[in-house]
Design an enzyme around this catalytic site. Structure first.
Site, short mmCIF file in Angstrom:
data_model
loop_
_atom_site.label_atom_id
_atom_site.label_comp_id
_atom_site.label_asym_id
_atom_site.label_seq_id
_atom_site.Cartn_x
_atom_site.Cartn_y
_atom_site.Cartn_z
N THR A 1 1.72 -4.18 4.35
CA THR A 1 1.51 -4.39 5.79
C THR A 1 0.98 -5.78 6.14
OG1 THR A 1 -0.72 -3.47 5.71
CG2 THR A 1 1.08 -1.94 6.24
N THR B 1 0.83 -1.21 0.00
CA THR B 1 0.00 0.00 0.00
C THR B 1 0.85 1.26 0.00
OG1 THR B 1 -1.80 -1.13 1.12
CG2 THR B 1 -1.71 1.25 1.39
#
Ligand code: ASP
Length: 330
Positions: A95, A15
């Protein structure tokens, strides 16, 4: 005035390298589209912290990371740390599985130089994105001599976590990461502040080296529930070296699976009782006679961390007592 440290920033996707169609797209966006050069260029004053060199190693969401990805990252970071003109490494990472890669590095790098793994929950294009600040903070942590000798660190949301303990605990919030015993420190106004050190051995004090690993053995994780079908266990026993059984509560095993797991262990599969609760210890020879069944138990390692640890331990031994010692020590 002291010279600025030299840091290498490795891009792997995620991301932090993502882009949404609109600024409100905080959770729906395209992952892994920005190069690490672009991401880094958007961080104001980053070059005041260190001399930066960017390197694109991978470009994919971390949900796709298999053992080969871990080995690629481990070898490259190890090679960089061995260079005298490299003072630290920052890895920009998705993540989802940051906790596994960081723990792998924590256990296999042979250096005291700072290694920081960083991600973001929102892409740089989103309102209130955490990408720029998290990356800035990661650079500040990697540039700080106080970060030496702490093993791999994960920096997110103003916090510095040890790779051993940190886990993603929320699917969309900025405050997604936590460690059961708290972070090692904070990053306040771009300046790291430490309050504690990792208690367990890591990096230079483990028997594993990223450089010496050609492959990792297959270890699977099973998320347990009362109706879990034994065919899942049997399928894993057919081709894996290890099984992390993320049992209910204190690693509890449903009655229907005691026989299959005991037989699997007798057949050579290294069965490890862990807990699906997300924190806490699993008591060995407590609810189950682990020794008699040939089962191992985690100390407090989460199932996904236990998988990394068992894979590494299995590269050197198949002896159940030695494998158990690894869970008790690391
Ligand atoms: N799917 C992404 C990844 O782990 C999510 C993120 O980076 O936050 O790569």
């Amino acid at each position: 005035m002291t010279a600025k440290p030299n840091l290498v920033v490795i891009g792997t996707g995620g991301t932090i390298a993502g882009r949404g169609n609109a600024a409100v797209n905080t959770s729906a966006y395209q992952c892994s589209v920005l190069g690490i050069d672009e991401v880094l260029a958007s961080i104001p004053h980053a070059d005041a912290l260190a001399n930066l060199r960017a390197e694109q190693l991978l470009q994919t969401g971390s949900e796709n990371f298999g053992n080969a990805h871990l080995l690629v990252i481990g070898r490259r970071v190890s090679a960089l740390l061995a260079q005298p003109d490299v003072d630290g490494v920052v890895i920009a990472h998705g993540t989802d599985t940051i906790e596994e890669t960081a723990y792998f590095l924590h256990l296999t790098l042979k250096s005291a130089k700072p290694v920081v793994v960083v991600g973001s929950m929102r892409p740089p294009s989103a309102l209130s994105s955490d990408a720029a600040l998290n990356l800035y903070d990661a650079l500040a942590v990697a540039a700080d001599p106080a970060s030496r000798g702490l093993g791999a660190l994960v920096v997110v949301n103003d916090e510095i976590h040890t790779a051993r303990d940190v886990a993603k605990r929320n699917s969309f919030k900025l405050e997604a990461f936590g460690s059961p015993y708290g972070p090692l420190g904070y990053v306040v106004e771009g300046v790291p502040r430490y309050y504690r050190r990792p208690a367990r051995p890591h990096t230079l004090d483990t028997p594993w080296s990223a450089d010496a690993l050609d492959a990792l053995p297959k270890v699977d994780v099973v998320h347990a529930y009362g109706a879990l079908d034994r065919r899942v266990i049997d399928a894993i026993a057919a081709d894996a070296r290890g099984l992390i059984y993320a049992g209910t509560g204190n690693g509890n095993v449903s009655e229907s699976l005691i026989g299959p797991l005991r037989d699997a262990a007798r057949g050579g599969l290294r069965v490890v009782r862990a807990s699906r609760t997300g924190s806490g210890v699993v008591v060995r020879n407590g609810a189950q006679p682990d020794g008699a069944f040939g089962w191992l138990t985690v100390d407090d390692q989460l199932p996904q961390k236990a998988r990394i640890l068992l894979m590494l331990a299995l590269t050197q031994t198949d002896d159940p007592a030695a494998l158990q010692a690894a869970f008790d020590r690391y």
